[in-house]
Design an enzyme around this catalytic site. Structure first.
Site, PDB file in Angstrom:
ATOM      1  N   CYS A   1       0.802  -1.247   0.083  1.00 40.23           N
ATOM      2  CA  CYS A   1       0.128   0.085   0.040  1.00 40.23           C
ATOM      3  C   CYS A   1       0.672   1.209  -0.039  1.00 40.23           C
ATOM      4  O   CYS A   1       1.531   1.439  -1.047  1.00 40.23           O
ATOM      5  CB  CYS A   1      -0.902   0.048   1.212  1.00 40.23           C
ATOM      6  SG  CYS A   1      -2.389   1.237   0.881  1.00 40.23           S
TER       7      CYS A   1
ATOM      8  N   GLU B   1      -2.457  -9.336   3.733  1.00 45.36           N
ATOM      9  CA  GLU B   1      -2.510  -9.736   5.192  1.00 45.36           C
ATOM     10  C   GLU B   1      -3.844  -9.391   5.592  1.00 45.36           C
ATOM     11  O   GLU B   1      -4.165  -9.643   6.703  1.00 45.36           O
ATOM     12  CB  GLU B   1      -1.513  -8.926   5.888  1.00 45.36           C
ATOM     13  CG  GLU B   1      -2.100  -7.611   6.168  1.00 45.36           C
ATOM     14  CD  GLU B   1      -2.231  -6.618   5.420  1.00 45.36           C
ATOM     15  OE1 GLU B   1      -3.099  -5.331   5.628  1.00 45.36           O
ATOM     16  OE2 GLU B   1      -1.847  -6.591   4.042  1.00 45.36           O
TER      17      GLU B   1
ATOM     18  N   HIS C   1      -3.671  -5.503  -0.081  1.00 50.19           N
ATOM     19  CA  HIS C   1      -3.553  -6.010   1.339  1.00 50.19           C
ATOM     20  C   HIS C   1      -3.583  -7.479   1.493  1.00 50.19           C
ATOM     21  O   HIS C   1      -4.691  -8.013   1.583  1.00 50.19           O
ATOM     22  CB  HIS C   1      -4.423  -5.459   2.372  1.00 50.19           C
ATOM     23  CG  HIS C   1      -4.230  -3.753   2.657  1.00 50.19           C
ATOM     24  ND1 HIS C   1      -3.416  -3.481   3.801  1.00 50.19           N
ATOM     25  CD2 HIS C   1      -4.681  -2.887   2.156  1.00 50.19           C
ATOM     26  CE1 HIS C   1      -3.199  -2.056   3.653  1.00 50.19           C
ATOM     27  NE2 HIS C   1      -4.099  -1.640   2.509  1.00 50.19           N
TER      28      HIS C   1
END
Length: 381
Positions: free
Chosen positions: A270, A357, A355
Site C-alpha cells: 500500500c 494480510e 493488502h
C-alpha cells in the site's frame, strides 16, 4: 437509554444529509471516503490508514457481530468519523466484547446513522472524494462552514500514526484464546528469519502474518534512518501501509532510496508500495475516489490469475512514469486498470497496492508472504 439526537453530514458542495448521532457527539471536519466491505468493520475502524478521514460504509447494516478486541488492527480507532445506514445495537456473537456504539463512544469517534449511504457514495463517485462535517448543531450556517471544509487537509498523518519506539513481535506474541475454528493455519516457512518492519501506519496483521511463519519481526518508527536498519542486518525489510499523500513523506522517501541500494529483500504494501515507487523516480497521483473495500479484483500479469483483494488507498502509482529498466508492472486492477504492484528489475524487491494480510479477508493473495519468505531464504544462501 440515551435520547436520540439529530446529526448532520455537510459536504463541501453544499449537500446536507440528516440522520442521528452515534458515538461521540463532538463536531468534526474530515475527508469523506467510502468502503464497500460487507464485514470487517472493526478492522476498518482500527486501520491507521484511515487517519484524517471519515468513513462511510456502503453495506446497510454495520455492527451485527459486535466488537472483538483480539481482532483489532491497532490499539485504537483512527477514522475521524463514521457514517452508516443502520447501526446494530444488539450484536450476536459469542466472541463479542462490546457493541459498536460503545466502541465509537470510548474512542471518541463521532458518527451519523440513518442516512442514505448509497446516495452519499454516488455523490463521491460522481464528484470525487470531498471534505465534510459531522455535527449535531441544528443551527449550522452553511456559508461559514463551506470555506472551512474546502480548507481542510489531512496533513502529515504518518507522523501521527507511527509507533514511537522499536518493538519486537514473534510467534509467542500472537493472540491466544481464539477458538480453533477461527484460527489461521500455522506456518514455518520463515522460521528464524529476521524482518525489519517500517511502520508508516502498519496494520497488526502484517506483523502477525510474518510471525505466524516463524519470523522475528522488529517494528521501527517511520522516521528511522536507513543506516540503523541496515546495521541490524535483517533478512528482509517490510514497508507497511499507512495514511495520507505519499509525497508528504519526503524524509522517509530519502531513507527508502538507501534501502533500495542494498541487497536486502524488500516487500512493500500500500503506502510502502507508493513510497518505493517515488524513491525510484516514479510519480503518484490522487485518485478520484480511491479503492476501499474487500472485493477488488486484481490480475497477476505473470500468470493471468485474478485475485479478490482488500484495499484502502486514495493515491496510485502512475505507470507512465515508471522506468522500464527500474521496475515492471506485476498486478493491475481489473476494474480500472490502475497499477496494483511492481517487481523491481535486478533487485529482490516486489511491492503491492492491495493488502495480502487482510483480515477479515479475503485471503487470496496471502501467498505473497511465502514469496517473501523464499526471497529471504535465498538471500541467506
Amino acid at each position: 437509554m440515551k435520547s436520540v439526537l439529530k446529526a448532520f453530514l455537510i459536504l463541501e458542495d453544499g449537500t446536507v444529509f440528516e440522520g442521528t448521532s452515534i458515538g461521540s457527539r463532538r463536531e468534526v471536519i474530515s475527508e469523506i471516503v467510502f468502503n464497500t466491505s460487507m464485514t470487517g468493520y472493526l478492522e476498518v475502524l482500527t486501520d491507521p490508514s484511515y487517519a484524517g478521514q471519515a468513513v462511510c460504509m456502503t453495506y446497510p447494516l454495520i455492527g451485527n457481530y459486535g466488537i472483538m478486541k483480539q481482532d483489532m488492527e491497532s490499539l485504537k480507532a483512527w477514522p475521524d468519523g463514521y457514517i452508516v445506514r443502520e447501526l446494530s445495537r444488539m450484536p450476536s456473537n459469542f466472541r463479542s466484547d462490546a457493541t459498536i456504539q460503545e466502541f465509537l463512544t470510548v474512542n471518541d469517534i463521532p458518527g451519523i446513522a440513518g442516512i442514505d449511504t448509497r446516495a452519499l457514495t454516488k455523490i463521491l463517485r460522481e464528484k470525487g472524494t470531498m471534505n465534510g462535517m459531522i455535527t449535531t448543531d441544528e443551527n449550522y450556517d452553511l456559508d461559514s462552514i463551506i470555506p472551512r471544509l474546502k480548507a481542510y487537509t489531512t496533513g502529515k498523518v504518518v507522523e501521527k500514526v507511527t509507533c514511537k519506539n522499536c518493538f519486537e513481535v514473534t510467534r509467542k506474541d500472537l493472540v491466544t484464546g481464539i477458538p480453533e475454528a477461527c484460527r489461521h493455519k500455522d506456518f514455518t516457512s520463515g522460521e528464524g528469519l529476521r524482518v525489519a518492519l517500517l511502520d508508516f501506519g502498519a496494520k497488526n496483521n502484517i506483523a502477525r502474518s510474518l510471525a505466524r511463519r516463524g519470523c522475528i519481526v522488529t517494528v521501527y518508527p517511520a522516521s528511522t534512518k536507513a543506516e540503523e536498519i541496515i546495521a541490524a542486518k535483517p533478512d528482509g525489510i517490510m514497508l507497511s501501509n499507512g495514511p495520507g499523500d505519499p509525497k508528504e513523506c519526503t524524509g522517509v522517501i530519502e531513507e527508502i532510496k538507501k534501502l533500495y541500494n542494498t541487497d536486502i529483500p524488500i516487500f512493500a504494501i500500500c503506502l510502502g508500495h507508493q513510497l518505493m515507487a517515488l524513491a525510484t523516480g516514479a510519480d503518484t497521483h490522487k485518485m478520484k475516489y480511491g479503492h476501499r473495500g474487500a472485493n477488488h479484483p486484481v490480475r497477476d500479469l505473470s500468470t493471468g490469475k485474478v485475485y479478490i483483494s482488500s484495499q484502502n488507498h486514495g493515491y496510485v502509482v502512475d505507470m507512465a512514469t515508471v522506468k522500464p529498466e527500474v521496475a515492471r508492472e506485476a498486478f493491475v486492477n481489473v476494474n480500472d486498470n490502475t497499477n496494483e504492484g511492481l517487481e523491481y528489475i535486478g533487485k529482490n524487491i516486489f511491492t503491492v497496492q492491495f493488502h495480502p494480510e487482510a483480515d477479515a479477508g479475503p485471503k487470496d493473495s496471502d501467498f505473497l508472504f511465502d514469496r517473501f519468505m523464499n526471497m529471504m531464504k535465498k538471500g541467506r544462501d
